[in-house]
Design a protein around this motif. Structure first.
Motif, PDB file in Angstrom:
ATOM      1  N   HIS A   7       0.823  -1.214   0.000  1.00  0.00           N
ATOM      2  CA  HIS A   7       0.000   0.000   0.000  1.00  0.00           C
ATOM      3  C   HIS A   7       0.859   1.267   0.000  1.00  0.00           C
ATOM      4  O   HIS A   7       1.738   1.412  -0.848  1.00  0.00           O
ATOM      5  CB  HIS A   7      -1.008  -0.038   1.138  1.00  0.00           C
ATOM      6  CG  HIS A   7      -1.812  -1.297   1.165  1.00  0.00           C
ATOM      7  ND1 HIS A   7      -2.716  -1.626   0.181  1.00  0.00           N
ATOM      8  CD2 HIS A   7      -1.818  -2.334   2.032  1.00  0.00           C
ATOM      9  CE1 HIS A   7      -3.267  -2.792   0.453  1.00  0.00           C
ATOM     10  NE2 HIS A   7      -2.725  -3.257   1.576  1.00  0.00           N
ATOM     11  N   ASP A   8       0.628   2.160   0.958  1.00  0.00           N
ATOM     12  CA  ASP A   8       1.344   3.443   0.965  1.00  0.00           C
ATOM     13  C   ASP A   8       2.501   3.452   1.964  1.00  0.00           C
ATOM     14  O   ASP A   8       2.864   4.492   2.498  1.00  0.00           O
ATOM     15  CB  ASP A   8       0.375   4.592   1.250  1.00  0.00           C
ATOM     16  CG  ASP A   8      -0.256   4.508   2.630  1.00  0.00           C
ATOM     17  OD1 ASP A   8      -0.285   3.404   3.203  1.00  0.00           O
ATOM     18  OD2 ASP A   8      -0.717   5.543   3.130  1.00  0.00           O
ATOM     19  N   ARG A   9       3.097   2.293   2.174  1.00  0.00           N
ATOM     20  CA  ARG A   9       4.238   2.210   3.097  1.00  0.00           C
ATOM     21  C   ARG A   9       5.556   2.332   2.340  1.00  0.00           C
ATOM     22  O   ARG A   9       5.647   1.984   1.173  1.00  0.00           O
ATOM     23  CB  ARG A   9       4.194   0.900   3.867  1.00  0.00           C
ATOM     24  CG  ARG A   9       3.087   0.867   4.896  1.00  0.00           C
ATOM     25  CD  ARG A   9       3.068  -0.431   5.662  1.00  0.00           C
ATOM     26  NE  ARG A   9       2.078  -0.406   6.713  1.00  0.00           N
ATOM     27  CZ  ARG A   9       0.779  -0.645   6.523  1.00  0.00           C
ATOM     28  NH1 ARG A   9       0.327  -0.903   5.317  1.00  0.00           N
ATOM     29  NH2 ARG A   9      -0.063  -0.607   7.540  1.00  0.00           N
ATOM     30  N   VAL A  10       6.575   2.832   3.051  1.00  0.00           N
ATOM     31  CA  VAL A  10       7.915   2.957   2.477  1.00  0.00           C
ATOM     32  C   VAL A  10       8.921   2.371   3.459  1.00  0.00           C
ATOM     33  O   VAL A  10       8.688   2.339   4.665  1.00  0.00           O
ATOM     34  CB  VAL A  10       8.278   4.430   2.162  1.00  0.00           C
ATOM     35  CG1 VAL A  10       7.366   4.997   1.106  1.00  0.00           C
ATOM     36  CG2 VAL A  10       8.229   5.301   3.402  1.00  0.00           C
ATOM     37  N   VAL A  11      10.046   1.900   2.929  1.00  0.00           N
ATOM     38  CA  VAL A  11      11.159   1.410   3.750  1.00  0.00           C
ATOM     39  C   VAL A  11      12.240   2.482   3.708  1.00  0.00           C
ATOM     40  O   VAL A  11      12.632   2.938   2.630  1.00  0.00           O
ATOM     41  CB  VAL A  11      11.711   0.068   3.215  1.00  0.00           C
ATOM     42  CG1 VAL A  11      12.883  -0.403   4.059  1.00  0.00           C
ATOM     43  CG2 VAL A  11      10.617  -0.987   3.180  1.00  0.00           C
ATOM     44  N   VAL A  12      12.697   2.891   4.887  1.00  0.00           N
ATOM     45  CA  VAL A  12      13.637   4.010   5.002  1.00  0.00           C
ATOM     46  C   VAL A  12      14.883   3.567   5.752  1.00  0.00           C
ATOM     47  O   VAL A  12      14.797   2.879   6.775  1.00  0.00           O
ATOM     48  CB  VAL A  12      12.975   5.192   5.753  1.00  0.00           C
ATOM     49  CG1 VAL A  12      13.956   6.335   5.942  1.00  0.00           C
ATOM     50  CG2 VAL A  12      11.737   5.668   5.024  1.00  0.00           C
ATOM     51  N   LYS A  13      16.034   3.986   5.244  1.00  0.00           N
ATOM     52  CA  LYS A  13      17.308   3.783   5.943  1.00  0.00           C
ATOM     53  C   LYS A  13      17.715   5.137   6.522  1.00  0.00           C
ATOM     54  O   LYS A  13      17.778   6.134   5.799  1.00  0.00           O
ATOM     55  CB  LYS A  13      18.375   3.282   4.967  1.00  0.00           C
ATOM     56  CG  LYS A  13      19.703   3.056   5.612  1.00  0.00           C
ATOM     57  CD  LYS A  13      20.716   2.526   4.616  1.00  0.00           C
ATOM     58  CE  LYS A  13      22.052   2.295   5.276  1.00  0.00           C
ATOM     59  NZ  LYS A  13      23.037   1.812   4.322  1.00  0.00           N
ATOM     60  N   ARG A  14      17.946   5.170   7.824  1.00  0.00           N
ATOM     61  CA  ARG A  14      18.345   6.437   8.465  1.00  0.00           C
ATOM     62  C   ARG A  14      19.683   6.921   7.911  1.00  0.00           C
ATOM     63  O   ARG A  14      20.576   6.121   7.653  1.00  0.00           O
ATOM     64  CB  ARG A  14      18.490   6.259   9.967  1.00  0.00           C
ATOM     65  CG  ARG A  14      17.191   6.074  10.698  1.00  0.00           C
ATOM     66  CD  ARG A  14      17.458   6.053  12.197  1.00  0.00           C
ATOM     67  NE  ARG A  14      16.316   5.609  12.948  1.00  0.00           N
ATOM     68  CZ  ARG A  14      15.380   6.407  13.459  1.00  0.00           C
ATOM     69  NH1 ARG A  14      15.482   7.708  13.278  1.00  0.00           N
ATOM     70  NH2 ARG A  14      14.371   5.918  14.129  1.00  0.00           N
ATOM     71  N   ALA A  42      12.683   1.405  -0.527  1.00  0.00           N
ATOM     72  CA  ALA A  42      11.631   0.751  -1.313  1.00  0.00           C
ATOM     73  C   ALA A  42      10.294   1.409  -1.007  1.00  0.00           C
ATOM     74  O   ALA A  42      10.104   1.963   0.078  1.00  0.00           O
ATOM     75  CB  ALA A  42      11.564  -0.737  -0.982  1.00  0.00           C
ATOM     76  N   THR A  43       9.374   1.354  -1.972  1.00  0.00           N
ATOM     77  CA  THR A  43       8.033   1.909  -1.783  1.00  0.00           C
ATOM     78  C   THR A  43       6.981   0.895  -2.202  1.00  0.00           C
ATOM     79  O   THR A  43       7.235   0.043  -3.043  1.00  0.00           O
ATOM     80  CB  THR A  43       7.821   3.195  -2.617  1.00  0.00           C
ATOM     81  OG1 THR A  43       7.890   2.868  -3.997  1.00  0.00           O
ATOM     82  CG2 THR A  43       8.833   4.261  -2.287  1.00  0.00           C
TER      83      THR A  43
END
Length: 96
Positions: A7-14, A42-43
């Motif tokens: 859905h509208d989730r994203v994976v984020v690296k600090r 990723a999205t």
């Protein structure tokens, strides 16, 4: 193993910030706050609107973003600490 957000989730690296003050004092890891900047890894495809159609996200892989201090859920994927958050938790995209 790969991970694809839904859905509208994203994976984020600090994005780690420097551990030194302008005066040259080194701040230990235990005293540092977690960074509020990150890079999208990723999205998901997007959220579904009221009409059932997928609404694309405004962010894409590689974007540098700013997010809230308590945003997202911390996960470990392939030994790497990442955040999974909804697009609405993102405050904005950092542009050069």
């Amino acid at each position: 193993m790969s991970f694809r957000p839904l859905h509208d989730r994203v994976v984020v690296k600090r994005i780690e910030e420097t551990a030194k003050t302008p005066g040259g004092i080194i701040i230990p890891d235990t005293a540092q706050e977690k960074p509020q900047q990150g890079e999208i890894i990723a999205t998901g495809p997007g959220a579904r609107g009221d009409d059932g159609k997928v609404v694309a996200l405004d962010v894409k892989k590689g974007d540098k973003i700013l997010f809230g201090k308590w945003s997202g859920t911390e996960v470990k994927i392939n030994g790497e600490e990442l955040l999974i958050m909804k697009e609405s938790d993102i405050m904005g995209v950092l542009e050069a």
